[in-house]
Design an enzyme around this catalytic site. Structure first.
Site, PDB file in Angstrom:
ATOM      1  N   ASP A 276       5.817  12.190   6.400  1.00 37.90           N
ATOM      2  CA  ASP A 276       7.093  11.519   6.671  1.00 37.90           C
ATOM      3  C   ASP A 276       7.481  10.593   5.530  1.00 37.90           C
ATOM      4  O   ASP A 276       8.335   9.735   5.692  1.00 37.90           O
ATOM      5  CB  ASP A 276       7.017  10.755   7.990  1.00 37.90           C
ATOM      6  CG  ASP A 276       6.119   9.550   7.881  1.00 37.90           C
ATOM      7  OD1 ASP A 276       5.262   9.549   6.975  1.00 37.90           O
ATOM      8  OD2 ASP A 276       6.280   8.610   8.668  1.00 37.90           O
ATOM      9  N   CYS A 277       6.822  10.740   4.365  1.00 38.15           N
ATOM     10  CA  CYS A 277       7.124   9.830   3.255  1.00 38.15           C
ATOM     11  C   CYS A 277       7.787  10.553   2.094  1.00 38.15           C
ATOM     12  O   CYS A 277       8.945  10.308   1.784  1.00 38.15           O
ATOM     13  CB  CYS A 277       5.829   9.201   2.757  1.00 38.15           C
ATOM     14  SG  CYS A 277       5.451   7.678   3.595  1.00 38.15           S
ATOM     15  N   ILE A 278       7.032  11.465   1.467  1.00 36.22           N
ATOM     16  CA  ILE A 278       7.508  12.071   0.217  1.00 36.22           C
ATOM     17  C   ILE A 278       8.783  12.905   0.440  1.00 36.22           C
ATOM     18  O   ILE A 278       9.710  12.805  -0.367  1.00 36.22           O
ATOM     19  CB  ILE A 278       6.390  12.924  -0.458  1.00 36.22           C
ATOM     20  CG1 ILE A 278       5.095  12.109  -0.569  1.00 36.22           C
ATOM     21  CG2 ILE A 278       6.811  13.405  -1.836  1.00 36.22           C
ATOM     22  CD1 ILE A 278       5.206  10.839  -1.364  1.00 36.22           C
ATOM     23  N   SER A 281      11.678   9.769   1.755  1.00 35.40           N
ATOM     24  CA  SER A 281      12.149   8.631   0.947  1.00 35.40           C
ATOM     25  C   SER A 281      13.257   8.988  -0.036  1.00 35.40           C
ATOM     26  O   SER A 281      14.245   8.251  -0.146  1.00 35.40           O
ATOM     27  CB  SER A 281      10.983   8.014   0.169  1.00 35.40           C
ATOM     28  OG  SER A 281      10.078   7.442   1.050  1.00 35.40           O
TER      29      SER A 281
END
Ligand SMILES: NC(=O)c1ccc[n+]([C@@H]2O[C@H](COP(=O)([O-])OP(=O)(O)OC[C@H]3O[C@@H](n4cnc5c(N)ncnc54)[C@H](O)[C@@H]3O)[C@@H](O)[C@H]2O)c1
Length: 447
Positions: A276-278, A281
């Site tokens: 759920d980050c790369i 974002s």
């Protein structure tokens, strides 16, 4: 002494004495390790989560994150840490750390609904003298323009009656080398008192705290780190294809390039990006850039490249099957590793699921093996895959597939068994280069 100064001084003293009561809003991959770290530093801590099952499991000392030692949870519970779904726990807290999800919406735009809801919950319990810190990844400006007005609805003012800061989480699930405590922490606030308080708080249990001048700067730091990864992963995946056409192995190139002691940082090819980050974002960053009349074409191109990676891999699987004489429509493929990342039980945005989906759309029958997923959960992107069971690894089972595709190289998989039994191995992670994999009996192609 002004009221604001007295509130600030009182909180600063109680933080320094470790008397301040802390609460995390959200007990997921970020909130739980953070809550335990604060508790281990000697602060009284409560963790608030809407998920009552998770709350009960944590209070019972159960393992709720696979790579996380459960005795850490048990020790913290024994020392007074409590998980709860009762929001009034926030009123008793002096420091409130918001660690809720910030995913993408159905239209692939930033979804701040969890932050808004958490903000409303905090606002309902807010009292003078509290420090509220947002840890969730958001776009630059979101804490000041989305969260702060919600918190101020009851009449209390940020920087005067309560204190507001942003501190991005840098947790790396499954990474044993760096812990919450040892990863330097960025803290930002729009006023000096909030900045000093947030710096003082994290300095009690984090080795290095790095203050920055504003909420938006701290928000931008997180998006910069993740967008940097996004661009470099796209770059190495692009190079992989070009180097293959030149007869050069990208893995060998990256390993050798990484010996340069300055100016280079290794990124490795793979089947696409997940978590759920790369993947998320850069969308937040790009969305905000458009919002302020700017743009980030390099980041956007990298996103397009990464989004297309599962399609490229699926197409390559079809080509390699055909080369081996298998009719694509009748082929059977075993996918090794369905999680988005090695040694983690998380399928959010997993490229392996996207590949499985693409292969099945071509008529290829797919199974998977993943020690972290005996059964696939429902995911937002692929609810239709829920309930599928992991295939047990045996030489006989492996030999029954036309190809084995390595999507995620979990440590606990018997690669030697696969190496000995598979007719065709399609390896996106260079997993069969490791010595313990042994000799490959069939055909091995790095894709
Ligand atoms: N997972 C990571 O590796 C990682 C790393 C760095 C940053 N982040 C960021 O940290 C944030 C949290 O991510 P995560 O991975 O911990 O999410 P998660 O889904 O693992 O956990 C979030 C938890 O918050 C709870 N929750 C949701 N809304 C709530 C509310 N209003 N009140 C109380 N509890 C609520 C959920 O039940 C869930 O348990 C996100 O912004 C993410 O982008 C995550």
């Amino acid at each position: 002494m002004t009221n604001a100064f007295s509130l600030y001084a009182t909180l600063k003293d109680s933080i320094a004495a470790h008397r301040a009561r802390a609460a995390t809003v959200g007990l997921g991959y970020v909130g739980l390790p953070l809550a335990l770290t604060v508790s281990e530093a000697g602060f009284p801590v409560t963790g608030l989560d809407l998920n009552t099952g998770r709350v009960a499991a944590i209070n019972a000392g159960e393992k709720v994150i696979s790579y996380f030692p459960e005795d850490r949870i048990r020790n913290a519970v024994a020392a007074g840490f409590r998980a709860t779904s009762d929001v009034t726990a926030l009123a008793e807290s002096d420091v409130i750390l918001i660690c809720v999800p910030t995913p993408l919406s159905d239209t692939r735009d930033p979804d701040l609904s969890y932050v808004i809801r958490a903000g409303e919950t905090v606002a309902s319990q807010l009292r003078p003298g509290q420090l509220v810190v947002l840890e969730s990844t958001v776009w630059p400006g979101a804490t000041a323009t989305v969260l702060k007005p919600i918190l101020e609805r009851g009449g209390l003012r940020a920087g005067e009656d309560f204190f507001l800061a942003f501190s991005p989480e840098r947790e790396d699930p499954g990474n044993d080398t760096f812990t919450t405590r040892s990863i330097p922490k960025i803290v930002g606030a729009d006023d000096a008192k909030s900045r000093e308080l947030v710096e003082t708080f994290y300095s009690q249990f984090i080795t290095k705290v790095v203050p920055v001048s504003s909420l938006a700067t701290a928000e931008a730091v997180k998006l910069t780190e993740n967008s940097f990864r996004t661009v470099n992963i796209a770059l190495v995946n692009e190079m992989k294809v070009a180097f293959e056409a030149m007869g050069v192995d990208i893995w060998e190139v990256v390993r050798a390039a990484a010996t340069k002691p300055f100016g280079y940082m290794p990124f490795y090819p793979g089947p696409g990006i997940g978590g759920d980050c790369i993947p998320v974002s850069p969308v937040y960053l790009s969305w905000r850039a458009r919002d302020v009349g700017s743009s980030l074409p390099i980041v956007d191109l990298a996103r397009t490249n990464n989004d297309g990676a599962p399609d490229l891999i699926a197409g390559r699987v079809a080509v390699e099957l055909s080369k081996c004489g298998a009719a694509v429509q009748d082929a059977r493929v075993l996918i090794l590793g369905i999680a988005y990342k090695k040694d983690v039980e998380d399928t959010r945005e997993s490229p392996a699921l996207a590949i499985l989906n693409r292969l099945e759309a071509m008529g290829i029958a797919c199974d998977f093996h993943d020690p972290y997923f005996p059964v696939l959960p429902a995911t937002r992107d692929h609810p239709e895959l829920a309930g599928r069971a992991s295939v047990a690894l045996s030489a006989e089972a492996v030999a029954g597939y036309d190809a084995v595709l390595v999507a995620t190289d979990h440590s606990g998989v018997d690669y030697a068994l696969v190496a000995g039994a598979a007719k065709l191995i399609l390896d996106t992670r260079n997993a069969f280069a490791r010595p313990e994999a042994g000799a490959v009996g069939g055909r091995l192609v790095k894709i």
